[in-house]
Scaffold this active site. Structure first.
Site, PDB file in Angstrom:
ATOM      1  N   ASP A  14       0.861  -1.189   0.000  1.00 42.79           N
ATOM      2  CA  ASP A  14       0.000   0.000   0.000  1.00 42.79           C
ATOM      3  C   ASP A  14       0.898   1.239   0.000  1.00 42.79           C
ATOM      4  OD1 ASP A  14      -3.259   0.212   0.554  1.00 42.79           O
ATOM      5  OD2 ASP A  14      -2.169   2.032   1.079  1.00 42.79           O
ATOM      6  N   HIS A  73     -22.697   6.383  -7.036  1.00 33.87           N
ATOM      7  CA  HIS A  73     -21.665   5.718  -6.236  1.00 33.87           C
ATOM      8  C   HIS A  73     -21.671   6.177  -4.779  1.00 33.87           C
ATOM      9  CE1 HIS A  73     -19.964   4.566 -10.151  1.00 33.87           C
ATOM     10  NE2 HIS A  73     -19.301   3.641  -9.493  1.00 33.87           N
ATOM     11  N   LYS A 110     -15.914   7.774  -3.085  1.00 24.98           N
ATOM     12  CA  LYS A 110     -15.267   7.659  -4.403  1.00 24.98           C
ATOM     13  C   LYS A 110     -14.560   8.966  -4.742  1.00 24.98           C
ATOM     14  CE  LYS A 110     -16.150   6.305  -9.186  1.00 24.98           C
ATOM     15  NZ  LYS A 110     -14.872   5.557  -9.205  1.00 24.98           N
TER      16      LYS A 110
HETATM   17  N1  LIG Z   1     -12.434  -1.765 -12.160  1.00 24.78           N
HETATM   18  C1  LIG Z   1     -13.330  -2.057 -11.198  1.00 24.78           C
HETATM   19  O1  LIG Z   1     -14.112  -3.025 -11.314  1.00 24.78           O
HETATM   20  C2  LIG Z   1     -13.376  -1.210  -9.981  1.00 24.78           C
HETATM   21  C3  LIG Z   1     -12.548  -0.133  -9.896  1.00 24.78           C
HETATM   22  N2  LIG Z   1     -12.509   0.612  -8.760  1.00 24.78           N
HETATM   23  C4  LIG Z   1     -11.508   1.650  -8.738  1.00 24.78           C
HETATM   24  O2  LIG Z   1     -10.419   1.190  -7.927  1.00 24.78           O
HETATM   25  C5  LIG Z   1      -9.761   2.292  -7.321  1.00 24.78           C
HETATM   26  C6  LIG Z   1      -9.675   2.043  -5.829  1.00 24.78           C
HETATM   27  O3  LIG Z   1     -10.967   2.076  -5.269  1.00 24.78           O
HETATM   28  P1  LIG Z   1     -11.169   1.820  -3.700  1.00 24.78           P
HETATM   29  O4  LIG Z   1     -10.571   0.528  -3.307  1.00 24.78           O
HETATM   30  O5  LIG Z   1     -12.608   2.070  -3.431  1.00 24.78           O
HETATM   31  O6  LIG Z   1     -10.296   3.011  -3.086  1.00 24.78           O
HETATM   32  P2  LIG Z   1      -9.602   3.093  -1.646  1.00 24.78           P
HETATM   33  O7  LIG Z   1      -9.346   4.542  -1.408  1.00 24.78           O
HETATM   34  O8  LIG Z   1     -10.397   2.332  -0.643  1.00 24.78           O
HETATM   35  O9  LIG Z   1      -8.210   2.307  -1.847  1.00 24.78           O
HETATM   36  C7  LIG Z   1      -7.104   2.827  -2.493  1.00 24.78           C
HETATM   37  C8  LIG Z   1      -5.874   2.290  -1.778  1.00 24.78           C
HETATM   38  O10 LIG Z   1      -4.733   2.605  -2.550  1.00 24.78           O
HETATM   39  C9  LIG Z   1      -3.719   3.013  -1.654  1.00 24.78           C
HETATM   40  N3  LIG Z   1      -2.711   3.798  -2.353  1.00 24.78           N
HETATM   41  C10 LIG Z   1      -2.744   5.093  -2.703  1.00 24.78           C
HETATM   42  N4  LIG Z   1      -1.625   5.429  -3.340  1.00 24.78           N
HETATM   43  C11 LIG Z   1      -0.859   4.303  -3.405  1.00 24.78           C
HETATM   44  C12 LIG Z   1       0.418   4.014  -3.950  1.00 24.78           C
HETATM   45  N5  LIG Z   1       1.157   4.964  -4.551  1.00 24.78           N
HETATM   46  N6  LIG Z   1       0.880   2.740  -3.858  1.00 24.78           N
HETATM   47  C13 LIG Z   1       0.168   1.789  -3.235  1.00 24.78           C
HETATM   48  N7  LIG Z   1      -1.045   2.008  -2.693  1.00 24.78           N
HETATM   49  C14 LIG Z   1      -1.546   3.255  -2.783  1.00 24.78           C
HETATM   50  C15 LIG Z   1      -4.461   3.790  -0.567  1.00 24.78           C
HETATM   51  O11 LIG Z   1      -3.678   3.932   0.630  1.00 24.78           O
HETATM   52  C16 LIG Z   1      -5.677   2.902  -0.388  1.00 24.78           C
HETATM   53  O12 LIG Z   1      -5.424   1.888   0.581  1.00 24.78           O
HETATM   54  C17 LIG Z   1     -10.565   3.535  -7.746  1.00 24.78           C
HETATM   55  O13 LIG Z   1      -9.957   4.114  -8.869  1.00 24.78           O
HETATM   56  C18 LIG Z   1     -11.927   2.949  -8.102  1.00 24.78           C
HETATM   57  O14 LIG Z   1     -12.634   3.749  -9.002  1.00 24.78           O
HETATM   58  C19 LIG Z   1     -13.311   0.326  -7.695  1.00 24.78           C
HETATM   59  C20 LIG Z   1     -14.186  -0.716  -7.740  1.00 24.78           C
HETATM   60  C21 LIG Z   1     -14.285  -1.580  -8.893  1.00 24.78           C
HETATM   61  O1  LIG Z   2     -14.924   3.597  -7.065  1.00 20.93           O
HETATM   62  C1  LIG Z   2     -15.733   2.640  -7.187  1.00 20.93           C
HETATM   63  O2  LIG Z   2     -16.353   2.164  -6.231  1.00 20.93           O
HETATM   64  C2  LIG Z   2     -15.934   2.057  -8.521  1.00 20.93           C
HETATM   65  N1  LIG Z   2     -15.165   2.445  -9.490  1.00 20.93           N
HETATM   66  C3  LIG Z   2     -15.197   1.982 -10.826  1.00 20.93           C
HETATM   67  C4  LIG Z   2     -15.586   3.108 -11.758  1.00 20.93           C
HETATM   68  O3  LIG Z   2     -15.178   4.258 -11.533  1.00 20.93           O
HETATM   69  O4  LIG Z   2     -16.286   2.846 -12.747  1.00 20.93           O
HETATM   70  C5  LIG Z   2     -16.028   0.728 -11.001  1.00 20.93           C
HETATM   71  C6  LIG Z   2     -17.265   0.698 -10.156  1.00 20.93           C
HETATM   72  O5  LIG Z   2     -18.154   1.638 -10.658  1.00 20.93           O
HETATM   73  C7  LIG Z   2     -16.928   0.982  -8.697  1.00 20.93           C
END
Ligand SMILES: NC(=O)C1=CN([C@@H]2O[C@H](COP(=O)(O)OP(=O)(O)OC[C@H]3O[C@@H](n4cnc5c(N)ncnc54)[C@H](O)[C@@H]3O)[C@@H](O)[C@H]2O)C=CC1
Ligand SMILES: O=C(O)C1=N[C@H](C(=O)O)C[C@H](O)C1
Length: 255
Positions: A45, A142, A146
């Site tokens: 992280d 969302h 986010k």
């Molecule tokens: N593609 C998909 O299906 C999905 C994509 N997402 C995306 O995933 C991303 C993360 O979402 P969440 O988990 O909700 O966010 P979150 O804020 O809960 O987690 C992000 C994590 O990344 C860490 N982090 C930040 N900078 C870092 C670095 N340089 N190196 C390592 N770790 C670092 C943070 O400390 C935190 O623990 C967002 O961009 C979100 O939109 C979220 C859900 C589904």
């Molecule tokens: O941040 C989220 O939670 C999610 N991020 C992704 C997005 O930006 O589309 C995927 C999903 O919607 C959840």
């Protein structure tokens, strides 16, 4: 590297997770731990040393749009296959990734704006419907923690819809409205209006609203729990080593 060296101790794929303490990263760690053919060898992280990722064969990144490019560059340059769920990928960013991969043609990168199988189908259905409707708007909803808006899913959907409209020779969507308050009509992504809602109680939801004479069509997807993304993430982890270069979206992996 021999076939034996590319496998974990028990013959499984060695997986690393970036953003491991985040909402998605923690869920991915649980999913990898629970999969018999995958071995969670490193969880990183913010503030941790990226060099620990060298123990992994496949890294999964769920961090932030600000962090992801440095992480991805490190992985590609060190020959680590990468599955990226983090959002914020513009065309320019994708071109940068292609540039890094040109120097490492052995490495696979999968970048998907949404790993939910239902969400992938929602985007496919929207792209298919687009040419039949003169109007289209996207409403994404969302959780309020986010960081980015509009969502990666909404942006990707808008681009797919815009491309399908252009291929069908459709012009701009009809709209005589003048914004009395800036932003009232949402953001413009490739000519498609996108509205971003943030509310406690929501997780990840999207509607694509199409309209034509006397009828509308609404295509809706809801993720109620982050487990919804895990089958797609694990599919990408299992596939990425066999897919050198850049794969965008899960579509090709599901076919
Ligand atoms: N593609 C998909 O299906 C999905 C994509 N997402 C995306 O995933 C991303 C993360 O979402 P969440 O988990 O909700 O966010 P979150 O804020 O809960 O987690 C992000 C994590 O990344 C860490 N982090 C930040 N900078 C870092 C670095 N340089 N190196 C390592 N770790 C670092 C943070 O400390 C935190 O623990 C967002 O961009 C979100 O939109 C979220 C859900 C589904
Ligand atoms: O941040 C989220 O939670 C999610 N991020 C992704 C997005 O930006 O589309 C995927 C999903 O919607 C959840």
């Amino acid at each position: 590297m021999t076939e034996e060296q590319t496998k974990g101790r028990d013959g499984s794929i060695r997986v690393g997770v970036l953003g491991a303490r985040g909402r998605m990263g923690a869920e991915v760690c649980r999913a990898v731990d629970g999969a018999g053919d995958l071995d969670l060898v490193v969880a990183v992280d913010q503030g941790d040393d990226l060099s620990a990722l060298a123990a992994a064969e496949v890294v999964v990144d769920f961090t932030t749009p600000d962090a992801v490019m440095d992480n991805l560059r490190w992985c590609v340059e060190h020959g680590v296959h990468t599955v990226v769920g983090t959002t914020g990928f513009t065309g320019q960013r994708l071109d940068q990734v292609r540039g890094w991969l040109a120097d490492r043609p052995d490495v696979g990168v999968v970048i998907a704006p949404n790993f939910g199988i239902g969400a992938v189908l929602m985007m496919q259905f929207a792209a298919r419907a687009a040419r039949h409707f003169e109007s289209v708007e996207i409403i994404e909803q969302h959780h309020p923690r986010k960081l980015d808006a509009p969502s990666g899913t909404a942006t990707h959907t808008a681009r797919l819809v815009a491309q399908a409209r252009a291929e069908a020779g459709l012009g701009p969507t009809p709209d005589a409205t003048r914004d009395e308050v800036p932003g009232a009509r949402g953001a413009d992504v490739d000519g498609v209006r996108v509205h971003a809602v943030r509310s406690t109680g929501l997780l990840a939801h999207q509607e694509v609203l199409f309209g034509t004479l006397g009828e509308t069509l609404t295509i809706r997807h809801d993720s109620y729990d982050r487990v919804s993304f895990m089958p797609g993430v694990l599919l990408a982890v299992r596939s990425v080593r066999q897919r050198p270069g850049l794969t965008i979206g899960l579509d090709a992996l599901l076919d």
